[in-house]
Design a protein around this motif. Structure first.
Motif, short mmCIF file in Angstrom:
data_model
loop_
_atom_site.label_atom_id
_atom_site.label_comp_id
_atom_site.label_asym_id
_atom_site.label_seq_id
_atom_site.Cartn_x
_atom_site.Cartn_y
_atom_site.Cartn_z
N ALA A 280 15.47 1.46 12.81
CA ALA A 280 14.76 1.33 14.09
C ALA A 280 13.43 2.06 14.06
O ALA A 280 12.41 1.54 14.52
N VAL A 281 13.41 3.26 13.51
CA VAL A 281 12.15 4.02 13.44
C VAL A 281 11.16 3.30 12.53
O VAL A 281 9.98 3.16 12.87
N GLY A 282 11.62 2.81 11.39
CA GLY A 282 10.73 2.08 10.49
C GLY A 282 10.17 0.82 11.10
O GLY A 282 8.98 0.51 10.97
N VAL A 283 11.01 0.07 11.81
CA VAL A 283 10.56 -1.15 12.47
C VAL A 283 9.57 -0.80 13.59
O VAL A 283 8.56 -1.49 13.77
N PHE A 284 9.83 0.28 14.31
CA PHE A 284 8.91 0.69 15.38
C PHE A 284 7.55 1.10 14.80
O PHE A 284 6.51 0.75 15.35
N VAL A 285 7.56 1.81 13.69
CA VAL A 285 6.30 2.21 13.04
C VAL A 285 5.51 0.97 12.65
O VAL A 285 4.30 0.91 12.82
N ALA A 286 6.20 -0.04 12.13
CA ALA A 286 5.53 -1.25 11.65
C ALA A 286 5.02 -2.14 12.77
O ALA A 286 3.91 -2.67 12.69
N GLY A 287 5.81 -2.32 13.82
CA GLY A 287 5.43 -3.31 14.83
C GLY A 287 5.36 -2.81 16.25
O GLY A 287 4.98 -3.55 17.15
N GLY A 288 5.76 -1.58 16.48
CA GLY A 288 5.68 -1.02 17.82
C GLY A 288 6.78 -1.43 18.77
O GLY A 288 6.73 -1.14 19.96
N GLU A 289 7.79 -2.14 18.26
CA GLU A 289 8.90 -2.55 19.11
C GLU A 289 10.17 -2.69 18.29
O GLU A 289 10.14 -3.00 17.10
N VAL A 290 11.29 -2.43 18.94
CA VAL A 290 12.60 -2.52 18.30
C VAL A 290 13.52 -3.24 19.27
O VAL A 290 13.48 -2.98 20.48
N VAL A 291 14.34 -4.14 18.74
CA VAL A 291 15.29 -4.86 19.58
C VAL A 291 16.70 -4.62 19.02
O VAL A 291 16.94 -4.82 17.83
N ASP B 19 0.85 -1.19 0.00
CA ASP B 19 0.00 0.00 0.00
C ASP B 19 0.89 1.24 0.00
O ASP B 19 1.59 1.52 0.97
N ALA B 20 0.82 1.99 -1.10
CA ALA B 20 1.70 3.15 -1.25
C ALA B 20 1.43 4.21 -0.19
O ALA B 20 2.36 4.88 0.26
N PHE B 21 0.19 4.38 0.24
CA PHE B 21 -0.13 5.39 1.26
C PHE B 21 0.49 5.01 2.60
O PHE B 21 1.05 5.86 3.30
N VAL B 22 0.41 3.74 2.97
CA VAL B 22 0.99 3.28 4.24
C VAL B 22 2.52 3.38 4.17
O VAL B 22 3.16 3.85 5.12
N ALA B 23 3.10 2.94 3.06
CA ALA B 23 4.56 3.01 2.91
C ALA B 23 5.02 4.47 2.95
O ALA B 23 6.05 4.79 3.55
N GLY B 24 4.26 5.36 2.32
CA GLY B 24 4.60 6.79 2.34
C GLY B 24 4.52 7.37 3.73
O GLY B 24 5.36 8.18 4.13
N GLY B 25 3.52 6.94 4.50
CA GLY B 25 3.40 7.40 5.89
C GLY B 25 4.59 6.97 6.74
O GLY B 25 5.11 7.75 7.53
N ALA B 26 5.04 5.73 6.54
CA ALA B 26 6.21 5.25 7.27
C ALA B 26 7.46 6.04 6.88
O ALA B 26 8.28 6.38 7.72
N ARG B 27 7.58 6.35 5.59
CA ARG B 27 8.73 7.13 5.12
C ARG B 27 8.71 8.55 5.69
O ARG B 27 9.74 9.09 6.08
N ILE B 28 7.52 9.12 5.79
CA ILE B 28 7.39 10.47 6.38
C ILE B 28 7.83 10.45 7.84
O ILE B 28 8.52 11.35 8.31
N TRP B 29 7.47 9.40 8.58
CA TRP B 29 7.91 9.28 9.98
C TRP B 29 9.42 9.25 10.06
O TRP B 29 10.03 9.94 10.86
N LYS B 30 10.05 8.42 9.22
CA LYS B 30 11.52 8.32 9.23
C LYS B 30 12.15 9.67 8.89
O LYS B 30 13.10 10.09 9.54
N ASP B 31 11.61 10.32 7.86
CA ASP B 31 12.18 11.60 7.44
C ASP B 31 12.01 12.68 8.50
O ASP B 31 12.90 13.49 8.72
N SER B 32 10.86 12.69 9.17
CA SER B 32 10.63 13.75 10.16
C SER B 32 11.34 13.50 11.48
O SER B 32 11.72 14.43 12.18
N ILE B 33 11.56 12.24 11.83
CA ILE B 33 12.23 11.94 13.09
C ILE B 33 13.74 11.93 12.94
O ILE B 33 14.47 12.50 13.75
#
Length: 171
Positions: A93-104, A17-31
């Protein structure tokens, strides 16, 4: 109980889903942005009781320069596997957190023999590898959930990892 199914659906949406992928990319770019930068601002007033603006500026310049040389090294010093810069690790780490809510991740202390300015490095681990040991279950140990063992107050005291990713199967 449905976490595995929810994680699989989230991963599918991030891939397809391009909208979901774009939202994740925006999070990475802004953080994180294009480059993860240190902003070292010491307070000599707190450290020594007197303000020393010259020392603060010199300290900030030296520490930030050394940090940047380590973090963005072509040798990938921040990564235990020597594959990523610190910016790439933080973006992951930010991308993984956006996707699953946890990072290890693990902080590693690298061997002395390597030519490195600092021995600290990081290793990212897929959270799917967290799992209860084969000989344990929630019935035997109610403080063990999805590979994380907690004390009576809920603080993590141990993490249990599979050697392989669950999708790889047993070897």
């Amino acid at each position: 109980p449905e976490k595995d199914m929810l994680d699989a659906r989230t991963s599918d949406m991030l891939r397809n889903d391009a909208f979901v992928a774009g939202g994740a990319r925006i999070w990475k770019d802004s953080i994180v942005g294009a480059k993860f930068m240190l902003n070292a601002q010491p307070s000599t007033k707190v450290l020594w009781g007197d303000e020393d603006d010259v020392w603060e500026e010199e300290f900030q310049e030296e520490v930030e320069t050394k940090f940047d040389l380590w973090a963005e090294s072509q040798f990938h010093w921040p990564d235990s596997e020597a594959k990523k810069t610190l910016t790439e690790i933080v973006r992951l780490a930010v991308g993984v957190f956006v996707a699953g809510g946890e990072v290890v991740g693990l902080a590693d202390w690298m061997p002395r023999g390597e030519q490195r300015p600092y021995r600290t490095a990081f290793q990212m681990i897929d959270a799917d590898r967290l799992s209860d040991p084969m000989d344990a279950s929630a019935y035997q140990n109610p403080r063990l959930r999805k590979g994380v063992e907690v004390d009576i107050r809920g603080r993590p005291i141990a993490y249990h990892f599979q050697n392989n990713h669950p999708s790889e199967g047993p070897f």
